[in-house]
Write a protein that holds these residues in place. Structure first.
Motif, PDB file in Angstrom:
ATOM      1  N   ALA A  46       0.846  -1.106  -0.064  1.00  0.00           N
ATOM      2  CA  ALA A  46       0.189   0.153   0.157  1.00  0.00           C
ATOM      3  C   ALA A  46       0.770   1.313   0.007  1.00  0.00           C
ATOM      4  CB  ALA A  46      -0.938   0.074   1.347  1.00  0.00           C
ATOM      5  N   GLY A  47       0.044   2.303  -0.627  1.00  0.00           N
ATOM      6  CA  GLY A  47       1.149   3.540  -0.626  1.00  0.00           C
ATOM      7  C   GLY A  47       0.956   4.240  -2.088  1.00  0.00           C
ATOM      8  N   PRO A  48       1.479   5.556  -2.069  1.00  0.00           N
ATOM      9  CA  PRO A  48       1.253   6.143  -3.434  1.00  0.00           C
ATOM     10  C   PRO A  48       2.310   5.570  -4.210  1.00  0.00           C
ATOM     11  CG  PRO A  48       2.769   7.452  -1.804  1.00  0.00           C
ATOM     12  CD  PRO A  48       2.105   6.237  -1.040  1.00  0.00           C
ATOM     13  N   SER A  49       2.125   6.108  -5.868  1.00  0.00           N
ATOM     14  CA  SER A  49       2.928   5.621  -6.616  1.00  0.00           C
ATOM     15  C   SER A  49       4.414   6.028  -6.484  1.00  0.00           C
ATOM     16  CB  SER A  49       2.523   6.394  -8.060  1.00  0.00           C
ATOM     17  OG  SER A  49       3.297   5.912  -9.221  1.00  0.00           O
ATOM     18  N   LEU A  50       5.304   4.910  -6.761  1.00  0.00           N
ATOM     19  CA  LEU A  50       6.637   5.333  -6.330  1.00  0.00           C
ATOM     20  C   LEU A  50       7.448   5.770  -7.610  1.00  0.00           C
ATOM     21  CD1 LEU A  50       7.782   2.226  -4.313  1.00  0.00           C
ATOM     22  CD2 LEU A  50       7.073   4.510  -3.424  1.00  0.00           C
ATOM     23  N   ALA A  51       6.599   5.747  -8.769  1.00  0.00           N
ATOM     24  CA  ALA A  51       7.294   6.435  -9.984  1.00  0.00           C
ATOM     25  C   ALA A  51       6.168   7.062 -10.879  1.00  0.00           C
ATOM     26  CB  ALA A  51       7.791   5.388 -10.778  1.00  0.00           C
ATOM     27  N   PRO A  52       5.525   8.202 -10.529  1.00  0.00           N
ATOM     28  CA  PRO A  52       4.396   8.642 -11.024  1.00  0.00           C
ATOM     29  C   PRO A  52       4.584   8.772 -12.730  1.00  0.00           C
ATOM     30  CG  PRO A  52       4.916   9.863  -9.026  1.00  0.00           C
ATOM     31  CD  PRO A  52       6.131   9.040  -9.327  1.00  0.00           C
ATOM     32  N   GLY A  53       5.854   9.155 -13.061  1.00  0.00           N
ATOM     33  CA  GLY A  53       5.935   9.322 -14.392  1.00  0.00           C
ATOM     34  C   GLY A  53       6.333   8.091 -15.335  1.00  0.00           C
ATOM     35  N   GLY A  54       6.175   6.791 -14.580  1.00  0.00           N
ATOM     36  CA  GLY A  54       6.337   5.695 -15.158  1.00  0.00           C
ATOM     37  C   GLY A  54       7.631   5.021 -14.938  1.00  0.00           C
ATOM     38  N   SER A  55       7.703   3.615 -14.791  1.00  0.00           N
ATOM     39  CA  SER A  55       8.750   2.747 -14.726  1.00  0.00           C
ATOM     40  C   SER A  55       9.007   1.753 -15.464  1.00  0.00           C
ATOM     41  CB  SER A  55       8.693   2.267 -13.041  1.00  0.00           C
ATOM     42  OG  SER A  55       7.894   1.516 -12.951  1.00  0.00           O
ATOM     43  N   VAL A  56      10.295   1.421 -15.624  1.00  0.00           N
ATOM     44  CA  VAL A  56      10.870   0.269 -16.199  1.00  0.00           C
ATOM     45  C   VAL A  56      11.319  -0.752 -15.039  1.00  0.00           C
ATOM     46  CG1 VAL A  56      12.129  -1.097 -17.812  1.00  0.00           C
ATOM     47  CG2 VAL A  56      11.523   1.236 -18.221  1.00  0.00           C
ATOM     48  N   VAL A  57      10.571  -1.937 -14.601  1.00  0.00           N
ATOM     49  CA  VAL A  57      10.703  -2.462 -13.490  1.00  0.00           C
ATOM     50  C   VAL A  57      11.117  -4.046 -13.954  1.00  0.00           C
ATOM     51  CG1 VAL A  57       8.221  -2.969 -13.394  1.00  0.00           C
ATOM     52  CG2 VAL A  57       9.622  -3.043 -11.404  1.00  0.00           C
ATOM     53  N   ALA A  58      12.078  -4.552 -12.871  1.00  0.00           N
ATOM     54  CA  ALA A  58      12.462  -5.701 -12.785  1.00  0.00           C
ATOM     55  C   ALA A  58      11.830  -6.645 -11.686  1.00  0.00           C
ATOM     56  CB  ALA A  58      14.026  -6.123 -12.945  1.00  0.00           C
ATOM     57  N   VAL A  59      11.281  -7.707 -11.871  1.00  0.00           N
ATOM     58  CA  VAL A  59      10.462  -8.567 -10.787  1.00  0.00           C
ATOM     59  C   VAL A  59      11.508  -9.731 -10.487  1.00  0.00           C
ATOM     60  CG1 VAL A  59       8.517  -9.283  -9.677  1.00  0.00           C
ATOM     61  CG2 VAL A  59       8.422  -7.490 -11.368  1.00  0.00           C
ATOM     62  N   ALA A  83      -2.527 -13.456  -8.468  1.00  0.00           N
ATOM     63  CA  ALA A  83      -1.410 -12.959  -9.365  1.00  0.00           C
ATOM     64  C   ALA A  83      -2.275 -11.654 -10.120  1.00  0.00           C
ATOM     65  CB  ALA A  83      -1.365 -13.982 -10.391  1.00  0.00           C
ATOM     66  N   GLU A  84      -3.660 -11.423 -10.267  1.00  0.00           N
ATOM     67  CA  GLU A  84      -4.153 -10.409 -10.903  1.00  0.00           C
ATOM     68  C   GLU A  84      -3.898  -9.142  -9.936  1.00  0.00           C
ATOM     69  OE1 GLU A  84      -5.730 -14.226 -12.932  1.00  0.00           O
ATOM     70  OE2 GLU A  84      -5.551 -13.409 -10.626  1.00  0.00           O
ATOM     71  N   ASP A  85      -4.173  -9.341  -8.581  1.00  0.00           N
ATOM     72  CA  ASP A  85      -4.100  -8.242  -7.761  1.00  0.00           C
ATOM     73  C   ASP A  85      -2.684  -7.882  -7.562  1.00  0.00           C
ATOM     74  OD1 ASP A  85      -6.948  -8.007  -7.325  1.00  0.00           O
ATOM     75  OD2 ASP A  85      -6.870  -8.994  -5.264  1.00  0.00           O
ATOM     76  N   PHE A  86      -1.818  -8.726  -7.684  1.00  0.00           N
ATOM     77  CA  PHE A  86      -0.334  -8.250  -7.564  1.00  0.00           C
ATOM     78  C   PHE A  86      -0.123  -7.213  -8.773  1.00  0.00           C
ATOM     79  CE2 PHE A  86       3.987  -8.779  -8.761  1.00  0.00           C
ATOM     80  CZ  PHE A  86       4.647  -8.692  -7.471  1.00  0.00           C
ATOM     81  N   VAL A  87      -0.582  -7.764  -9.960  1.00  0.00           N
ATOM     82  CA  VAL A  87      -0.161  -6.855 -11.057  1.00  0.00           C
ATOM     83  C   VAL A  87      -0.785  -5.553 -10.942  1.00  0.00           C
ATOM     84  CG1 VAL A  87      -0.941  -6.671 -13.676  1.00  0.00           C
ATOM     85  CG2 VAL A  87      -0.027  -8.792 -12.603  1.00  0.00           C
ATOM     86  N   ARG A  88      -2.218  -5.522 -10.540  1.00  0.00           N
ATOM     87  CA  ARG A  88      -2.869  -4.236 -10.241  1.00  0.00           C
ATOM     88  C   ARG A  88      -2.195  -3.515  -9.102  1.00  0.00           C
ATOM     89  NH1 ARG A  88      -7.396  -7.612 -12.077  1.00  0.00           N
ATOM     90  NH2 ARG A  88      -8.118  -6.949 -13.973  1.00  0.00           N
ATOM     91  N   ARG A  89      -2.148  -3.740  -7.923  1.00  0.00           N
ATOM     92  CA  ARG A  89      -1.803  -3.304  -6.917  1.00  0.00           C
ATOM     93  C   ARG A  89      -0.280  -3.033  -6.768  1.00  0.00           C
ATOM     94  NH1 ARG A  89      -3.923  -5.985  -1.669  1.00  0.00           N
ATOM     95  NH2 ARG A  89      -3.178  -4.141  -0.602  1.00  0.00           N
ATOM     96  N   VAL A  90       0.646  -4.001  -7.389  1.00  0.00           N
ATOM     97  CA  VAL A  90       2.054  -3.590  -7.037  1.00  0.00           C
ATOM     98  C   VAL A  90       2.790  -3.016  -8.478  1.00  0.00           C
ATOM     99  CG1 VAL A  90       4.131  -4.704  -6.654  1.00  0.00           C
ATOM    100  CG2 VAL A  90       2.342  -5.517  -5.482  1.00  0.00           C
ATOM    101  N   LEU A  91       2.416  -3.580  -9.529  1.00  0.00           N
ATOM    102  CA  LEU A  91       2.973  -3.190 -10.725  1.00  0.00           C
ATOM    103  C   LEU A  91       2.346  -1.919 -11.175  1.00  0.00           C
ATOM    104  CD1 LEU A  91       3.827  -6.682 -12.505  1.00  0.00           C
ATOM    105  CD2 LEU A  91       5.100  -5.312 -10.993  1.00  0.00           C
ATOM    106  N   ILE A  92       1.022  -1.920 -11.266  1.00  0.00           N
ATOM    107  CA  ILE A  92       0.427  -0.697 -11.731  1.00  0.00           C
ATOM    108  C   ILE A  92       0.203   0.528 -10.711  1.00  0.00           C
ATOM    109  CG2 ILE A  92      -1.705   0.156 -12.765  1.00  0.00           C
ATOM    110  CD1 ILE A  92      -0.177  -1.482 -14.592  1.00  0.00           C
ATOM    111  N   GLU A  93      -0.358   0.349  -9.501  1.00  0.00           N
ATOM    112  CA  GLU A  93      -0.706   1.311  -8.706  1.00  0.00           C
ATOM    113  C   GLU A  93       0.369   1.701  -7.934  1.00  0.00           C
ATOM    114  OE1 GLU A  93      -3.603   0.271  -6.119  1.00  0.00           O
ATOM    115  OE2 GLU A  93      -5.232  -0.339  -7.345  1.00  0.00           O
ATOM    116  N   ARG A  94       1.291   0.976  -7.509  1.00  0.00           N
ATOM    117  CA  ARG A  94       2.885   1.117  -6.945  1.00  0.00           C
ATOM    118  C   ARG A  94       3.731   1.594  -7.654  1.00  0.00           C
ATOM    119  NH1 ARG A  94       4.207   3.311  -2.628  1.00  0.00           N
ATOM    120  NH2 ARG A  94       5.001   2.022  -0.624  1.00  0.00           N
ATOM    121  N   MET A  95       3.912   0.903  -8.669  1.00  0.00           N
ATOM    122  CA  MET A  95       5.074   1.035  -9.549  1.00  0.00           C
ATOM    123  C   MET A  95       4.868   1.992 -10.661  1.00  0.00           C
ATOM    124  SD  MET A  95       7.097  -0.140  -7.584  1.00  0.00           S
ATOM    125  CE  MET A  95       8.575   0.214  -8.544  1.00  0.00           C
TER     126      MET A  95
END
Length: 317
Positions: free
Chosen positions: A9-22, A103-115
């Motif tokens: 939980a929390g605000p976006s860590l990269a409001p301008g967009g990110s390239v992320v490795a998981v 898995a779907e929530d991980f994508v939405r909550r972590v990769l989209i909302e957070r990152m």
């Protein structure tokens, strides 16, 4: 400057967009390094933030009924992310709440909302979400739906075999440090802060600097020739080290790294120390008393000096 966050939980860590490795990124070996280099390159081209999502404890350790060896501690992992140019790290607490997330929530909550991910880079065997239901195919499908691209990093091969943490751990466990080094892209090192011990080594003529590993389990155990770095210095000071539970004198089953630095005179307590493992001398064993232990320590010191290119007879001086 690298920034670290721990929570889903929390605000976006990269409001301008990110390239992320998981990934778990245990040891940050050459396969991981290639993945992070690709993330950094794509971020530089796009103007997005280079980022990584990882987990502590490691997922395999969380599910294992027995302690699981790992190649690096949390501090070493974070230093590796920083050196690789990652600007945002989301080091998620791998706990019951996270394992129950679909898995779907991980994508939405972590990769989209957070990152705010615009590109997601993973290894080919990447699985995620509750009961590991998510895979690359799901990631690609949700990327098309939610506006990010999913990419699979090609494996890094060395001598025809894929570089992997399992392969590195197996080599280290058998003492093949020279063979493990090309896979890691560096020598195998354990870092930590020197703490007080029971001073037994000093009374036996071998004062040691002690690093308590506590819950960390390493793939190496035994007696080793080592090189040591103090503070931020390179690992250059020669020594001999024991990593284990000291069966002759210790009844507590807590792993301890004890290092005797050759020809060193000084106070190391409270200082950070990096220990590079050069060669395994023998397995840990229990001796019949301190005299037998001391005699073996003298033999270990002579052998370590020889391995490190020093005069082994100086150990007797």
């Amino acid at each position: 400057m690298m920034r670290l966050s721990r929570d889903v939980a929390g605000p976006s860590l990269a409001p301008g967009g990110s390239v992320v490795a998981v990934g778990a990124f245990d040891g940050l070996h050459r396969g991981h390094q290639a993945l992070l280099a690709q993330v950094r390159e794509r971020a530089e081209i796009s103007g997005w933030t280079p980022a990584a999502v990882s987990f502590e404890p490691l997922p395999r350790a969380f599910f294992s009924p027995v302690p699981v060896p790992r190649l690096s501690g949390v501090r070493e992992k974070l230093k590796g992310f920083d050196a690789a140019g990652m600007e945002q790290i989301l080091l998620l607490r791998f706990n019951a709440a996270l394992t129950s997330m679909s898995a779907e929530d991980f994508v939405r909550r972590v990769l989209i909302e957070r990152m705010h991910a615009r590109e997601v880079w993973v290894g080919g065997d990447f699985r995620f979400g509750h009961k590991r239901a998510g895979d690359v195919a799901l990631l690609e499908a949700m990327g098309r739906e939610l506006g990010f691209e999913a990419h699979v990093m090609a494996p890094v091969l060395l001598e025809g075999e894929r570089v992997s943490a399992t392969r590195v751990r197996n080599l280290l466990a058998e003492g093949s440090f020279a063979a493990a080094e090309p896979l890691l892209g560096r020598p195998f090192v354990i870092e930590g802060k020197v703490e007080y011990g029971n001073q037994l080594g000093r009374t036996l003529g071998f004062p040691t600097a002690n690093i308590h590993l506590r819950e960390r389990v390493t793939p190496v155990q035994g007696i080793f020739a080592v090189r040591v770095g103090l503070g931020e210095s390179e690992c250059s000071w020669p020594g001999v080290a024991s990593l284990g539970v000291r069966p002759t004198v210790n009844e507590v089953n807590e792993p301890l790294l004890e290092v005797h630095l050759f020809d060193f005179d000084g106070d190391l307590y409270g200082r950070r120390m990096a220990v590079e493992f050069v060669a395994k001398l023998r397995d840990e064993q229990k001796f019949d008393g301190l005299d037998a232990l001391t005699a073996q320590m003298q033999r270990d010191a002579r052998e370590a000096r020889a391995v490190l290119g020093m005069n082994p007879r100086l150990a007797e001086a």
